[in-house]
Write a protein that holds these residues in place. Sequence first.
Motif, PDB file in Angstrom:
ATOM      1  N   VAL B  32       0.842  -1.204   0.000  1.00 55.07           N
ATOM      2  CA  VAL B  32       0.000   0.000   0.000  1.00 55.07           C
ATOM      3  C   VAL B  32       0.872   1.246   0.000  1.00 55.07           C
ATOM      4  O   VAL B  32       2.010   1.228   0.472  1.00 55.07           O
ATOM      5  CB  VAL B  32      -0.954   0.068   1.218  1.00 55.07           C
ATOM      6  N   VAL B  34       0.717   5.244   1.207  1.00 55.39           N
ATOM      7  CA  VAL B  34      -0.032   6.184   2.040  1.00 55.39           C
ATOM      8  C   VAL B  34       0.503   7.585   1.757  1.00 55.39           C
ATOM      9  O   VAL B  34       1.688   7.865   1.996  1.00 55.39           O
ATOM     10  CB  VAL B  34       0.142   5.868   3.547  1.00 55.39           C
ATOM     11  N   GLU B 109     -14.097   7.409   3.602  1.00 56.25           N
ATOM     12  CA  GLU B 109     -13.833   6.434   4.666  1.00 56.25           C
ATOM     13  C   GLU B 109     -13.059   5.212   4.168  1.00 56.25           C
ATOM     14  O   GLU B 109     -12.232   4.651   4.881  1.00 56.25           O
ATOM     15  CB  GLU B 109     -15.178   5.983   5.242  1.00 56.25           C
ATOM     16  N   ASP B 110     -13.333   4.836   2.904  1.00 49.93           N
ATOM     17  CA  ASP B 110     -12.700   3.625   2.386  1.00 49.93           C
ATOM     18  C   ASP B 110     -11.286   3.860   1.874  1.00 49.93           C
ATOM     19  O   ASP B 110     -10.572   2.908   1.563  1.00 49.93           O
ATOM     20  CB  ASP B 110     -13.543   3.049   1.230  1.00 49.93           C
ATOM     21  N   CYS B 111     -10.924   5.136   1.704  1.00 48.80           N
ATOM     22  CA  CYS B 111      -9.594   5.354   1.125  1.00 48.80           C
ATOM     23  C   CYS B 111      -8.660   6.132   2.043  1.00 48.80           C
ATOM     24  O   CYS B 111      -7.532   6.423   1.644  1.00 48.80           O
ATOM     25  CB  CYS B 111      -9.699   5.995  -0.257  1.00 48.80           C
ATOM     26  N   GLY B 112      -9.074   6.436   3.240  1.00 49.47           N
ATOM     27  CA  GLY B 112      -8.113   7.092   4.115  1.00 49.47           C
ATOM     28  C   GLY B 112      -8.722   7.728   5.344  1.00 49.47           C
ATOM     29  O   GLY B 112      -9.869   7.464   5.699  1.00 49.47           O
ATOM     30  N   PHE B 113      -7.926   8.576   5.966  1.00 53.70           N
ATOM     31  CA  PHE B 113      -8.345   9.252   7.197  1.00 53.70           C
ATOM     32  C   PHE B 113      -8.044  10.731   7.074  1.00 53.70           C
ATOM     33  O   PHE B 113      -7.122  11.125   6.369  1.00 53.70           O
ATOM     34  CB  PHE B 113      -7.560   8.754   8.418  1.00 53.70           C
ATOM     35  N   LEU B 130      -4.403  11.114   5.431  1.00 55.04           N
ATOM     36  CA  LEU B 130      -3.678   9.913   5.004  1.00 55.04           C
ATOM     37  C   LEU B 130      -4.537   9.246   3.951  1.00 55.04           C
ATOM     38  O   LEU B 130      -5.621   8.742   4.253  1.00 55.04           O
ATOM     39  CB  LEU B 130      -3.468   8.970   6.185  1.00 55.04           C
ATOM     40  N   VAL B 132      -4.860   6.306   1.304  1.00 56.89           N
ATOM     41  CA  VAL B 132      -4.253   4.989   1.096  1.00 56.89           C
ATOM     42  C   VAL B 132      -4.643   4.446  -0.271  1.00 56.89           C
ATOM     43  O   VAL B 132      -5.813   4.513  -0.665  1.00 56.89           O
ATOM     44  CB  VAL B 132      -4.738   3.993   2.191  1.00 56.89           C
ATOM     45  N   LEU B 134      -3.877   0.909  -2.938  1.00 56.32           N
ATOM     46  CA  LEU B 134      -3.243  -0.405  -3.062  1.00 56.32           C
ATOM     47  C   LEU B 134      -2.265  -0.355  -4.223  1.00 56.32           C
ATOM     48  O   LEU B 134      -2.627   0.086  -5.315  1.00 56.32           O
ATOM     49  CB  LEU B 134      -4.302  -1.480  -3.323  1.00 56.32           C
TER      50      LEU B 134
END
Lengths: 280, 138
Positions: B32, B34, B109-113, B130, B132, B134
């Motif tokens: 991954v 980030v 929500e599914d790809c970071g913070f 952050l 993220v 793949l």
Amino acid sequence: MNVLICDDDASTRFVLRRILAQNLGWNVVESGDGVDALAQLSRRRFDLLLLDLEMPALSGFEVLEVLRESESLREIPVVIVSQERRPEVIMRLREQHVAGYLLKPIHAEQVADRLANLRLKPRVHTGPRGDISNLHLSRGAPSILVDGNLDYRQFFLAEAERFGPVRVAESAASAVAQFRKSPVDVVFIGTQLGVMNVETMVRKLREAAGDRPVRVVCIVNDAKAKEEAARLGCDDTMARTMVPSVFTSEFRRFVKPSGPVAVLQQMLPEFKNAAMRSID
Amino acid sequence: MMLGAETELLQEPGTMSVALQSTITIELDERVAVAATVHVTEAFVDEVNGILLGHDSTDAERLATTAEMVSRVVRRLRAHASENGCQSVCTLPATITHGTFQLLEAVGEDCGFLLWFRRRESKALCALSLVVTLLDEG
């Protein structure tokens, strides 16, 4: 009972195999040396090891030492099969907590009686923790739910099938039969299981799974039940609830992560907290 | 504490006009990536510079401080990864100023913070995102 015979003498292995298989009905695997025996033990679940002492490459003593230092195999019962009669050797073996000692030459009736008297129980196979925690429900990997409560089964099915297919069973016996027919990675055990209790069910699942790891999750109502589930051989627990949001947050632990954040969380569960601490 | 400025995590963020941002991308175990970005308001970076330098900051100093902030964050994240047996490599910081202030965008929500912080004293805001991805998905 699954038994491993480790002896470099083929004729002894042959005699022991016949006794164990024919007289006691046990499943027997043979190994000709200590190195191979340790390899077999690391790959498969055995309930008993019959171990010769004098072997090339790795002696029975060395095998025993390795086993007693191993976290996963420390408790395996070991019966020594040897012609060694010296008291100091016997004392050394006692220190290693061997379950029994069979003197060579082997006498069929004595062996069967001695082993039957050990009252061995099949070991609960928990497997390496890492392997179990990697088992998840996913679109391609169904799981089994067993619960005698129709309402809960329907609720579970409706919520869980968003993440992957779930096969349901009304009783433990039915779940074990389903598992034997088509094994799954994760089995959820609820309540009202019928005549078969949780402990027996878990044991039968492990036996049916053989070398294949299976993650057994007990659905519990409270902390006491959680402790009891661990004692009965379950790998994990999840809270029993019919509140969809609570169910989902509990159930997600057993669902194969998908998406980048899920993969990151699987790799580094505390990454977000580390990020919080990195500035605060 | 970030470069001398005491900060606290903001649980219920509102809106934030970003003056500068600096990004470093970390690759973890070749699985991954980030993208860690520090977003700061002008007030925040000026206050940090005031503490560090003792005078009003120039544009260059604002850029340098924002880059230093993300570098520090990434050092800590890489230390966390390393402590948990995870290999990491990272880029150099890429820092940009927003000529006209830009509202901080949400991160899915599914790809970071997205984490919001503010200075305890002045309430000046900064944020850390952050994002993220793949690596095997390109």
